[in-house]
Scaffold this motif. Sequence first.
Motif, PDB file in Angstrom:
ATOM      1  N   SER A  79      -6.313  -1.069  -1.961  1.00  8.83           N
ATOM      2  CA  SER A  79      -7.262   0.102  -0.542  1.00  8.83           C
ATOM      3  C   SER A  79      -8.429  -0.647  -0.352  1.00  8.83           C
ATOM      4  CB  SER A  79      -7.318   1.459  -1.401  1.00  8.83           C
ATOM      5  OG  SER A  79      -8.310   2.112  -0.577  1.00  8.83           O
TER       6      SER A  79
ATOM      7  N   TYR B 149       0.517  -1.190   0.002  1.00  7.06           N
ATOM      8  CA  TYR B 149      -0.467  -0.269  -0.536  1.00  7.06           C
ATOM      9  C   TYR B 149       1.485   1.720   0.175  1.00  7.06           C
ATOM     10  CZ  TYR B 149      -3.731   3.141   1.581  1.00  7.06           C
ATOM     11  OH  TYR B 149      -4.224   4.273   1.773  1.00  7.06           O
TER      12      TYR B 149
ATOM     13  N   GLU C 101       2.782   1.625  -3.552  1.00  5.15           N
ATOM     14  CA  GLU C 101       1.696   2.312  -4.775  1.00  5.15           C
ATOM     15  C   GLU C 101       1.641   3.840  -3.928  1.00  5.15           C
ATOM     16  OE1 GLU C 101      -1.213  -0.427  -6.388  1.00  5.15           O
ATOM     17  OE2 GLU C 101       0.228  -1.700  -6.121  1.00  5.15           O
ATOM     18  N   LEU C 102       1.057   3.863  -2.970  1.00  2.00           N
ATOM     19  CA  LEU C 102       0.486   6.036  -2.438  1.00  2.00           C
ATOM     20  C   LEU C 102       2.156   6.527  -3.442  1.00  2.00           C
ATOM     21  CD1 LEU C 102      -1.316   6.543  -0.862  1.00  2.00           C
ATOM     22  CD2 LEU C 102      -0.150   6.549   1.328  1.00  2.00           C
TER      23      LEU C 102
ATOM     24  N   PHE D 166      -4.269   0.051  -7.831  1.00  2.00           N
ATOM     25  CA  PHE D 166      -4.162   0.862  -6.665  1.00  2.00           C
ATOM     26  C   PHE D 166      -5.725   0.439  -5.460  1.00  2.00           C
ATOM     27  CE2 PHE D 166      -4.546   4.478  -3.020  1.00  2.00           C
ATOM     28  CZ  PHE D 166      -3.489   4.051  -1.997  1.00  2.00           C
TER      29      PHE D 166
ATOM     30  N   ALA E 284       3.339   1.546 -10.258  1.00  2.00           N
ATOM     31  CA  ALA E 284       3.638   2.559 -10.037  1.00  2.00           C
ATOM     32  C   ALA E 284       5.516   3.070  -9.333  1.00  2.00           C
ATOM     33  CB  ALA E 284       3.340   2.023  -8.776  1.00  2.00           C
TER      34      ALA E 284
END
Length: 463
Positions: free
Chosen positions: A446, A304, A307-308, A442, A406
């Motif tokens: 999420s 997470y 990719e964030l 993503f 990403a």
Amino acid sequence: MAAGSGLMLSGLAVLLLPVVVVPRGPPGAAERRCFCQVTGHLDDCACDVETIDAFNNYKLFPRLNELLESDYFRYYKVNLKKPCPFWNDNSHCGIRDCAVKPCPSDEVPDGIRSGSYKYSEEASNLAEECEEAKRLGAVDGSLSKEAQQAVLQWTRHDDASDSFCEADDIYSPDAEYVDLLLNPERYTGYKGPDAWKIWNSIYEENCFKPQNVKRPLASGRGDDGGHTFYKWLKGVCVEKRAFYKLISGLHASINIHLSARYLLQDTWSEKKWGPNVTEFQQRFDEVLTRGEGPRRLKNLYFLYLIELRALSKVLPFFERPGFQLYTGNKHDAEMKNLLLEILRLAKSFPLHFDENSLFAGNKKEAAKLKEEFRLHFKNISKIMDCVGCFKCRLWGKLQTQGLGTALKILFSENLIEKIPERGPSYGFQLTRQEIVALFNAFGRISTSVRELENFRNILRNMR
């Protein structure tokens, strides 16, 4: 990961829930067995689980869900007929829930069908001019200077060596548009040796692991509870450790979706999908997985963060006035604003992963390691064409392309910083395929984080 776990597997295709002996205990014991270690600080990061949960579940997830339901992001072009490049196995899952229903061409918005990389009506017209000139072999003589630059730009992009994925040829006759909302990622019944072979190939041949180091819960003899494996993992460089955690996190996310959207009822009149707590426990309970389950969930949080961070870094590319989520309908501008809102929200996250910790030190050695990293991941993207379940193949290809995009963003920071506010971006570029894959991938991660809260609440009240 666990033997027998796969892209879309476990349980029966029709509806008997798997028989698993789940340890009993007082209220809250079931929750603690899955989540007691999924808390606090994350290794190789400056972040913690609780910060991610609060940020994702109450701020980002609702907005991202709305974006992914829009026309630009729901249609993904994919070739599900490519042969497996690694072994001669043309067998395909015959279960009906493995099937993918492609879109009739007239259902796909005109702005999307006109090209995979055209961001606005003006760009669409220019790109069509370029393509026609290329077809006639008259690029130099018949195009405006702007059009010639566009041709050169996309030629450079196509030839670039920055890709982490084996992308489909979207102009192939076998490539078709798929409506992702009508073909959701969920339990299909795909299981057994074929599914195991996919993940075994990924972990054993592409995660930098020596053959004599046995991964936890792998089939066969020699399992020492993961002691040797984690001793090896702790001793390798941070880049190789990160690679394993990304793949493990992706695997965990997929298994969460299978548990959260499980076939609970299958009759002649209806199908009912919903959370299967037993399936979730089988994959993540600390006792049933001998401590592996909670580690997998923490790797999901690591994925997470990666990719964030990519979303926060790519904001300048999407902020340019010339970029539009072009579909040709009246909501395009509204969706562009929502996209920017999400990216600015991502940028505001207080505890981002520091990608500068990767590939540091000696430049020559770092460049060599980065290339190994890229090629290993590219190989994994090719393995997705070996998946026998077409729906699993669809989501496997999309999510590996999304994660690959990403990684491409994170390692293109210098190019992104040089993007002009107006005009074309020659140094750094994303195709529509990459954009759709990036945000949908993503979205899957999420959603997994959000689903963990649901399972936590269910398990909290179980005995």
